[in-house]
Write a protein that holds these residues in place. Structure first.
Motif, mmCIF file in Angstrom:
data_model
loop_
_atom_site.group_PDB
_atom_site.id
_atom_site.type_symbol
_atom_site.label_atom_id
_atom_site.label_comp_id
_atom_site.label_asym_id
_atom_site.label_seq_id
_atom_site.Cartn_x
_atom_site.Cartn_y
_atom_site.Cartn_z
ATOM 1 N N ALA A 38 9.710 7.282 -4.232
ATOM 2 C CA ALA A 38 9.561 7.655 -2.826
ATOM 3 C C ALA A 38 9.575 6.419 -1.932
ATOM 4 O O ALA A 38 10.104 6.449 -0.822
ATOM 5 C CB ALA A 38 8.262 8.439 -2.625
ATOM 6 N N PHE A 39 9.012 5.309 -2.426
ATOM 7 C CA PHE A 39 9.009 4.082 -1.634
ATOM 8 C C PHE A 39 10.426 3.570 -1.411
ATOM 9 O O PHE A 39 10.742 3.039 -0.336
ATOM 10 C CB PHE A 39 8.170 3.011 -2.331
ATOM 11 C CG PHE A 39 8.153 1.694 -1.614
ATOM 12 C CD1 PHE A 39 7.460 1.545 -0.416
ATOM 13 C CD2 PHE A 39 8.830 0.591 -2.122
ATOM 14 C CE1 PHE A 39 7.445 0.328 0.251
ATOM 15 C CE2 PHE A 39 8.821 -0.621 -1.460
ATOM 16 C CZ PHE A 39 8.119 -0.759 -0.266
ATOM 17 N N ALA A 40 11.292 3.709 -2.420
ATOM 18 C CA ALA A 40 12.686 3.307 -2.253
ATOM 19 C C ALA A 40 13.345 4.096 -1.122
ATOM 20 O O ALA A 40 14.121 3.547 -0.331
ATOM 21 C CB ALA A 40 13.454 3.521 -3.552
ATOM 22 N N GLY A 41 13.022 5.394 -1.016
ATOM 23 C CA GLY A 41 13.550 6.195 0.077
ATOM 24 C C GLY A 41 13.024 5.731 1.424
ATOM 25 O O GLY A 41 13.747 5.713 2.426
ATOM 26 N N VAL A 42 11.739 5.325 1.468
ATOM 27 C CA VAL A 42 11.153 4.810 2.705
ATOM 28 C C VAL A 42 11.854 3.524 3.124
ATOM 29 O O VAL A 42 12.179 3.330 4.302
ATOM 30 C CB VAL A 42 9.638 4.565 2.519
ATOM 31 C CG1 VAL A 42 9.072 3.781 3.700
ATOM 32 C CG2 VAL A 42 8.893 5.884 2.383
ATOM 33 N N VAL A 43 12.110 2.632 2.161
ATOM 34 C CA VAL A 43 12.763 1.357 2.468
ATOM 35 C C VAL A 43 14.170 1.584 3.016
ATOM 36 O O VAL A 43 14.568 0.971 4.023
ATOM 37 C CB VAL A 43 12.807 0.466 1.210
ATOM 38 C CG1 VAL A 43 13.744 -0.726 1.413
ATOM 39 C CG2 VAL A 43 11.411 -0.020 0.857
ATOM 40 N N GLU A 44 14.925 2.462 2.372
ATOM 41 C CA GLU A 44 16.280 2.734 2.852
ATOM 42 C C GLU A 44 16.258 3.370 4.229
ATOM 43 O O GLU A 44 17.085 3.053 5.090
ATOM 44 C CB GLU A 44 17.017 3.638 1.856
ATOM 45 C CG GLU A 44 17.278 2.994 0.502
ATOM 46 C CD GLU A 44 18.071 1.705 0.613
ATOM 47 O OE1 GLU A 44 18.984 1.639 1.462
ATOM 48 O OE2 GLU A 44 17.782 0.772 -0.155
ATOM 49 N N ASP A 65 0.826 -1.209 0.000
ATOM 50 C CA ASP A 65 0.000 0.000 0.000
ATOM 51 C C ASP A 65 0.861 1.261 0.000
ATOM 52 O O ASP A 65 0.549 2.245 -0.678
ATOM 53 C CB ASP A 65 -0.927 0.007 1.217
ATOM 54 C CG ASP A 65 -1.957 -1.118 1.159
ATOM 55 O OD1 ASP A 65 -2.221 -1.609 0.044
ATOM 56 O OD2 ASP A 65 -2.480 -1.504 2.217
ATOM 57 N N VAL A 66 1.947 1.226 0.765
ATOM 58 C CA VAL A 66 2.843 2.384 0.824
ATOM 59 C C VAL A 66 3.442 2.660 -0.549
ATOM 60 O O VAL A 66 3.513 3.816 -1.001
ATOM 61 C CB VAL A 66 3.960 2.155 1.870
ATOM 62 C CG1 VAL A 66 4.973 3.294 1.819
ATOM 63 C CG2 VAL A 66 3.374 2.039 3.268
ATOM 64 N N GLN A 67 3.869 1.593 -1.243
ATOM 65 C CA GLN A 67 4.453 1.779 -2.570
ATOM 66 C C GLN A 67 3.420 2.299 -3.560
ATOM 67 O O GLN A 67 3.729 3.146 -4.406
ATOM 68 C CB GLN A 67 5.039 0.457 -3.083
ATOM 69 C CG GLN A 67 5.698 0.589 -4.454
ATOM 70 C CD GLN A 67 6.421 -0.683 -4.867
ATOM 71 O OE1 GLN A 67 6.384 -1.676 -4.162
ATOM 72 N NE2 GLN A 67 7.077 -0.652 -6.003
ATOM 73 N N GLU A 68 2.196 1.804 -3.455
ATOM 74 C CA GLU A 68 1.158 2.251 -4.382
ATOM 75 C C GLU A 68 0.841 3.725 -4.198
ATOM 76 O O GLU A 68 0.618 4.456 -5.168
ATOM 77 C CB GLU A 68 -0.109 1.416 -4.179
ATOM 78 C CG GLU A 68 -1.244 1.774 -5.129
ATOM 79 C CD GLU A 68 -2.469 0.912 -4.924
ATOM 80 O OE1 GLU A 68 -3.492 1.164 -5.571
ATOM 81 O OE2 GLU A 68 -2.404 -0.027 -4.087
ATOM 82 N N VAL A 69 0.833 4.179 -2.950
ATOM 83 C CA VAL A 69 0.487 5.572 -2.668
ATOM 84 C C VAL A 69 1.644 6.510 -3.001
ATOM 85 O O VAL A 69 1.460 7.563 -3.623
ATOM 86 C CB VAL A 69 0.072 5.736 -1.198
ATOM 87 C CG1 VAL A 69 -0.121 7.209 -0.850
ATOM 88 C CG2 VAL A 69 -1.219 4.964 -0.934
ATOM 89 N N LEU A 70 2.866 6.132 -2.594
ATOM 90 C CA LEU A 70 4.012 7.029 -2.753
ATOM 91 C C LEU A 70 4.665 6.933 -4.128
ATOM 92 O O LEU A 70 5.308 7.884 -4.574
ATOM 93 C CB LEU A 70 5.062 6.734 -1.681
ATOM 94 C CG LEU A 70 4.656 6.957 -0.225
ATOM 95 C CD1 LEU A 70 5.835 6.662 0.685
ATOM 96 C CD2 LEU A 70 4.152 8.370 -0.003
ATOM 97 N N GLY A 71 4.530 5.771 -4.777
ATOM 98 C CA GLY A 71 5.255 5.569 -6.029
ATOM 99 C C GLY A 71 6.592 4.898 -5.758
ATOM 100 O O GLY A 71 7.092 4.902 -4.623
#
Length: 382
Positions: A270-276, A261-267
């Motif tokens: 941005a999701f790669a930045g969240v994961v790191e 869901d986070v990846q779908e919302v952020l793209g």
């Protein structure tokens, strides 16, 4: 009377071939590496392929309009792929990335070539830019050989192509210093042509290597035998704790809540930045003595020492740090959180399999209960 036609002549347009092959390589990296596995490494590599693709179109325009400025600009953009390739390998290997050097080269190299393309200084500037690109290519080859992966053959083609770039640059410098070989103008044309052929070879080898590294990451990482090495370390640690009757060890299964869901919302970017940020906060919150294993983009397993109260303190700090990732982007409309499953080694009789299973079930339960929390595992009697 039957007339037999003569041989059919086939004309191959070098510029069209260059555009087609680099476009294919870029499409492979975008579709098979960046989209399914967004990370700092795949984003950096994708930017490199985007610049290489732009360089090929500038190359075509230069030939079409016979423009020295565009030809010089395309040569500079082509070699900009090398620092981004090196930077992505550093990111992939979780090593410190000296990105200012790469950014400075990308900003200065093409601009310097374009500005001096119609002056007498152009040959010297071209050699400097080409040689600096070869330095990044050499560092890429070195980083590829240093990667701790089991399938060493995956990196050999790209490492050899990068090494060949260094050899060509060294020979060019030697010819320029000694004055041996072709006339200066012919030498620069030769290097420019080699530059174009080089991006063809490098893009193909890089695309294959990047896709294999990215898609097979869980199999390739780990220094030879993948997860077996990590499990061996954990088993040795648990065996020593059992021999010394030390109960102050715990296994944590740490997960990012609702990653899809986070990846779908952020793209993906941005999701790669969240994961790191997630993995960085996990490492910062856990003690240095913890053995931390990255299982997936949003999941970590950690074996750490400490009493129950110390583990609780680490868990509170960890969840607070993960919750702070809500600042991942100015348009982020959701709050990021994590869930943790906690299993004590004494409860599972120091058995790694039982610990892993219990911690995973507890982590799943924490997510099912709303996330942003930890759950203590209940290990059945054996």
């Amino acid at each position: 009377m039957i007339t037999v036609p003569g041989p059919i002549g086939i004309t191959v347009n070098t510029s069209a071939t260059l555009v087609a092959l680099v476009t294919l390589s870029a499409a492979l990296v975008f579709g098979l590496a960046l989209m399914p596995r967004p990370s700092r490494a795949t984003i950096t590599w994708s930017v490199g392929f985007g610049i290489a693709l732009l360089a090929t179109y500038v190359w075509v325009a230069a030939n079409q309009f016979d423009s020295a400025v565009l030809r010089a600009l395309s040569s500079g953009l082509i070699v900009c792929f090398e620092p981004l390739l090196w930077l992505g390998i550093r990111f992939y290997a979780d090593r410190r990335a000296f990105w200012p050097a790469a950014i400075a080269y990308i900003a200065i190299g093409p601009a310097a070539l374009a500005l001096t393309s119609t002056t007498d200084a152009y040959p010297a500037v071209f050699r400097v830019v080409f040689s600096a690109g070869a330095v990044f290519a050499g560092m890429s080859a070195w980083e590829l050989f240093r990667l701790r992966i089991s399938a060493r053959d995956v990196v050999i083609p790209l490492a050899l192509v990068s090494s060949a770039f260094v050899v060509v640059a060294v020979l060019g410098i030697a010819a320029g210093i000694t004055g041996v070989g072709s006339a200066p103008g012919d030498e620069l044309r030769m290097l420019r042509d080699i530059n174009g052929v080089g991006i063809l070879l490098t893009s193909q080898c890089a695309a294959i290597t990047i896709v294999l590294l990215t898609r097979g990451e869980t199999l390739l990482r780990g220094g030879g035998r993948g997860d077996e090495d990590d499990h061996a370390v954990l088993r040795v640690r648990l065996a020593r704790a059992k021999r010394s009757h030390d109960p102050a060890w715990s296994l944590l299964d740490i997960r990012l809540d609702d990653p899809a869901d986070v990846q779908e919302v952020l793209g993906p970017v941005a999701f790669a930045g969240v994961v790191e940020a997630f993995h960085g906060h996990v490492l910062d919150a856990l003690p240095v003595a913890a053995d931390v294993e990255r299982i997936a983009d949003g999941r970590v397993r950690a074996l750490l020492p400490g009493s129950d109260e110390e583990v609780r303190r680490h868990l509170r700090a960890l969840l607070a740090r993960v919750s702070s990732i809500e600042d991942a982007g100015p348009r982020a409309p959701l709050r990021v959180s994590g869930s943790v499953g906690w299993a004590g080694v004494r409860d599972a009789d120091y058995d790694l399999g039982a610990l892993t299973s219990a911690a995973a079930e507890a982590s799943a339960l924490a997510q099912a209960c709303g996330g942003d929390r930890w759950e203590r595992a209940v290990v059945p009697a054996r």
